[in-house]
Design an enzyme around this catalytic site. Structure first.
Site, PDB file in Angstrom:
ATOM      1  N   ASP A 114       0.841  -1.197   0.000  1.00  0.00           N
ATOM      2  CA  ASP A 114       0.000   0.000   0.000  1.00  0.00           C
ATOM      3  C   ASP A 114       0.878   1.250   0.000  1.00  0.00           C
ATOM      4  O   ASP A 114       1.814   1.361   0.795  1.00  0.00           O
ATOM      5  CB  ASP A 114      -0.920  -0.010   1.230  1.00  0.00           C
ATOM      6  N   HIS A 124      -3.320  14.477   0.652  1.00  0.00           N
ATOM      7  CA  HIS A 124      -3.503  13.626   1.841  1.00  0.00           C
ATOM      8  C   HIS A 124      -2.331  13.819   2.806  1.00  0.00           C
ATOM      9  O   HIS A 124      -2.527  14.053   4.003  1.00  0.00           O
ATOM     10  CB  HIS A 124      -3.598  12.158   1.398  1.00  0.00           C
ATOM     11  N   ARG A 178       0.242  17.902  12.091  1.00  0.00           N
ATOM     12  CA  ARG A 178       1.227  17.321  13.004  1.00  0.00           C
ATOM     13  C   ARG A 178       2.427  18.251  13.204  1.00  0.00           C
ATOM     14  O   ARG A 178       2.876  18.479  14.310  1.00  0.00           O
ATOM     15  CB  ARG A 178       1.691  15.979  12.410  1.00  0.00           C
ATOM     16  N   GLU A 216     -10.024   4.373   4.012  1.00  0.00           N
ATOM     17  CA  GLU A 216      -9.163   5.117   3.089  1.00  0.00           C
ATOM     18  C   GLU A 216      -9.619   4.788   1.673  1.00  0.00           C
ATOM     19  O   GLU A 216      -9.629   3.625   1.266  1.00  0.00           O
ATOM     20  CB  GLU A 216      -7.681   4.752   3.283  1.00  0.00           C
ATOM     21  N   GLU A 245      -9.095   4.423  -1.996  1.00  0.00           N
ATOM     22  CA  GLU A 245      -7.901   4.198  -2.819  1.00  0.00           C
ATOM     23  C   GLU A 245      -8.273   3.496  -4.125  1.00  0.00           C
ATOM     24  O   GLU A 245      -9.324   2.884  -4.239  1.00  0.00           O
ATOM     25  CB  GLU A 245      -6.886   3.315  -2.068  1.00  0.00           C
ATOM     26  N   ASP A 300      -8.782   0.669   2.256  1.00  0.00           N
ATOM     27  CA  ASP A 300      -7.731   0.293   3.205  1.00  0.00           C
ATOM     28  C   ASP A 300      -8.216   0.684   4.608  1.00  0.00           C
ATOM     29  O   ASP A 300      -7.802   1.693   5.160  1.00  0.00           O
ATOM     30  CB  ASP A 300      -6.439   1.024   2.822  1.00  0.00           C
ATOM     31  N   ARG A 321      -7.091   4.094  13.574  1.00  0.00           N
ATOM     32  CA  ARG A 321      -6.152   5.208  13.801  1.00  0.00           C
ATOM     33  C   ARG A 321      -5.515   5.180  15.183  1.00  0.00           C
ATOM     34  O   ARG A 321      -4.341   5.517  15.311  1.00  0.00           O
ATOM     35  CB  ARG A 321      -6.860   6.541  13.578  1.00  0.00           C
ATOM     36  N   GLN A 375      -2.949   2.442  15.036  1.00  0.00           N
ATOM     37  CA  GLN A 375      -1.902   2.817  14.074  1.00  0.00           C
ATOM     38  C   GLN A 375      -0.951   3.861  14.668  1.00  0.00           C
ATOM     39  O   GLN A 375       0.269   3.735  14.557  1.00  0.00           O
ATOM     40  CB  GLN A 375      -2.566   3.351  12.799  1.00  0.00           C
ATOM     41  N   LYS A 426      -3.748  -1.879  10.136  1.00  0.00           N
ATOM     42  CA  LYS A 426      -4.093  -1.979   8.714  1.00  0.00           C
ATOM     43  C   LYS A 426      -4.462  -3.402   8.282  1.00  0.00           C
ATOM     44  O   LYS A 426      -5.169  -3.576   7.287  1.00  0.00           O
ATOM     45  CB  LYS A 426      -2.890  -1.540   7.856  1.00  0.00           C
ATOM     46  N   THR A 479      -9.129  -5.557   4.176  1.00  0.00           N
ATOM     47  CA  THR A 479      -9.096  -4.619   3.048  1.00  0.00           C
ATOM     48  C   THR A 479     -10.217  -5.022   2.106  1.00  0.00           C
ATOM     49  O   THR A 479     -10.353  -6.206   1.781  1.00  0.00           O
ATOM     50  CB  THR A 479      -7.746  -4.680   2.312  1.00  0.00           C
ATOM     51  N   THR A 527      -4.343   6.783  -0.123  1.00  0.00           N
ATOM     52  CA  THR A 527      -5.568   7.579  -0.002  1.00  0.00           C
ATOM     53  C   THR A 527      -5.598   8.667  -1.067  1.00  0.00           C
ATOM     54  O   THR A 527      -4.658   9.444  -1.193  1.00  0.00           O
ATOM     55  CB  THR A 527      -5.639   8.204   1.404  1.00  0.00           C
ATOM     56  N   GLU A 555      -8.665  12.943   7.921  1.00  0.00           N
ATOM     57  CA  GLU A 555      -8.532  14.254   7.271  1.00  0.00           C
ATOM     58  C   GLU A 555      -9.785  15.097   7.448  1.00  0.00           C
ATOM     59  O   GLU A 555      -9.703  16.307   7.705  1.00  0.00           O
ATOM     60  CB  GLU A 555      -8.280  14.082   5.771  1.00  0.00           C
TER      61      GLU A 555
HETATM   62 MN    MN Z   1      -3.736   3.242   2.703  1.00  0.00          MN
END
Ligand code: MN
Length: 416
Positions: free
Chosen positions: A126, A133, A141, A196, A198, A230, A234, A237, A250, A254, A349, A363
């Protein structure tokens, strides 16, 4: 990517629904998939609201040859292994069949069949290839350094999990995981279930280990495309990532749309890559390539248990991606890693610059919670919520082609 008579916008099929306005599967598309209707899974082609049965067409003498044989069985991997020329040969034969003498006995209603994975997923990598993104999340951040250090020099990626890829419609179990809550590490069901949006990329042929596929040959390794969710956890992660990258946040699940829209079908939608932003370093020569961005409008919709219709929350342009699928293949093989037929890549993403083009909830939340038309609000996904992706390739003077649907519903976490 050359176009030919199979892309002509005026072309019509004896399958009437192929001509329906807004239909994802006109005669110019001809996506391949694996379906079943009670019996063994086998190859099919989406046309309008129908599926053409490839094995039945072979038996009836309406298709012949190695490419059609390779697409008739329980997996499309044999056709992916034959490569792009075989896929083109099959496309021409399918176009002739579906514009020639009517043969309704070769069709099944899509509403009456089950769809399966196109093949066993051999490997799944991925990427993270959208400037918008990365920039949007990175700015929240660290505004001084929003992009990862390598972002301009290579398409950043990680090895994800092949065994948990599932076709659209398979429910997604809310996972347990470890994360920080009120200053302590807990092991509990996630509170930050995200999607996500994708594009999935199916690989054609195999490069010998040790021998990269150069950028000049990389586009020929693109067998076809699907929509890919995906699913991302969070809280888990964020805690597990440093320093080795995503893992359990993750690998839970999927989702992919089951129809493989071939690279040939997308030929009319190729366009130039967007220019790099002012001051950005140039693309490294071994990844430099001309026009192979794809004009695809990608959408995500959310439906909660108390809503009667889904509500669109994301509309994003795939042509904005900073790195293209061909560049991903050239980078992935640049160390000699062998990509295989049946390998799946996720584009990363697909976010755009506008409000409303954020292609994951992490986001969207930078602008605040999602407000739905019935007054409900969401931060991350709740049990019973359904996420539905769609996508349409479009270009002036071309017949638009779509991807069908990629959907998944969140099930409650298993008991302690
Ligand atoms: Mn992804």
């Amino acid at each position: 990517m050359p176009t030919d008579h199979t892309h002509a916008p005026g072309l019509t099929s004896w399958v009437a629904s192929a001509q329906a306005q807004g239909n994802d599967f006109p005669i110019q598309n001809l996506p391949l998939g694996i379906f079943s209707n009670g019996g063994a899974p086998r190859g099919g082609v989406a046309i309008g609201d129908q599926v053409l049965d490839v094995a039945a067409a072979l038996a009836a003498g309406r298709l012949r040859g190695a490419a059609a044989q390779a697409a008739a069985g329980p997996s499309l991997a044999p056709l992916m292994a034959l490569g792009r020329d075989a896929a083109t040969e099959l496309r021409h034969a399918l176009s002739a069949l579906l514009t020639g003498a009517p043969a309704p006995e070769l069709l099944h209603a899509q509403s009456a069949v089950a769809m399966h994975l196109p093949c066993e997923v051999r490997n799944f990598s991925d990427f993270m290839a959208s400037y918008d993104h990365c920039h949007r999340l990175g700015s929240a951040r660290d505004p001084a350094h929003p992009l990862p250090p390598a972002f301009h020099h290579l398409p950043v990626a990680y090895h994800s999990r092949a065994s948990s890829v599932r076709p659209s419609g398979t429910d997604v179990r809310r996972p347990w995981g470890q994360y920080v809550k009120d200053g302590a590490t807990v092991f509990a069901p996630t509170n930050a279930m995200d999607f996500e949006l994708e594009l999935g990329i199916w690989i054609a042929e195999e490069n010998e280990q040790g021998l990269p596929t150069p950028i000049s040959a990389a586009a020929r390794r693109l067998f076809g495309f699907c929509l890919l969710n995906d699913w991302s956890v969070r809280d888990v992660q964020r805690y597990e990532m440093p320093p080795l990258g995503p893992f359990l946040g993750k690998s839970l699940h999927t989702s992919i749309s089951p129809w493989v829209v071939t690279a040939d079908a997308l030929a009319p939608f190729a366009t130039a890559r967007p220019a790099r932003e002012a001051g950005a370093p140039p693309c490294p020569p071994h990844l430099e390539t001309s026009a192979d961005a794809l004009r695809i409008s990608m959408h995500a919709a959310l439906q909660t248990p108390s809503m009667t219709t889904p509500h669109r929350i994301t509309e994003a342009p795939f042509e904005r991606m900073y790195w293209t699928p061909a560049q991903m293949v050239a980078h992935h093989t640049s160390n000699g890693c062998n990509l295989l037929p049946g390998d799946l890549l996720g584009s990363g993403t697909v976010s755009g610059p506008a409000d409303g083009a954020e292609a994951c909830i992490a986001e969207i939340l930078l602008r605040g919670p999602i407000t739905l038309p019935n007054g409900e609000t969401r931060r991350y996904l709740e049990d019973g919520d359904t996420v539905i992706f769609s996508g349409q390739a479009h270009a002036p003077g071309a017949a638009s082609v779509g991807f069908g649907e990629c959907r998944g519903t969140i099930l409650p976490a298993h008991a302690a």
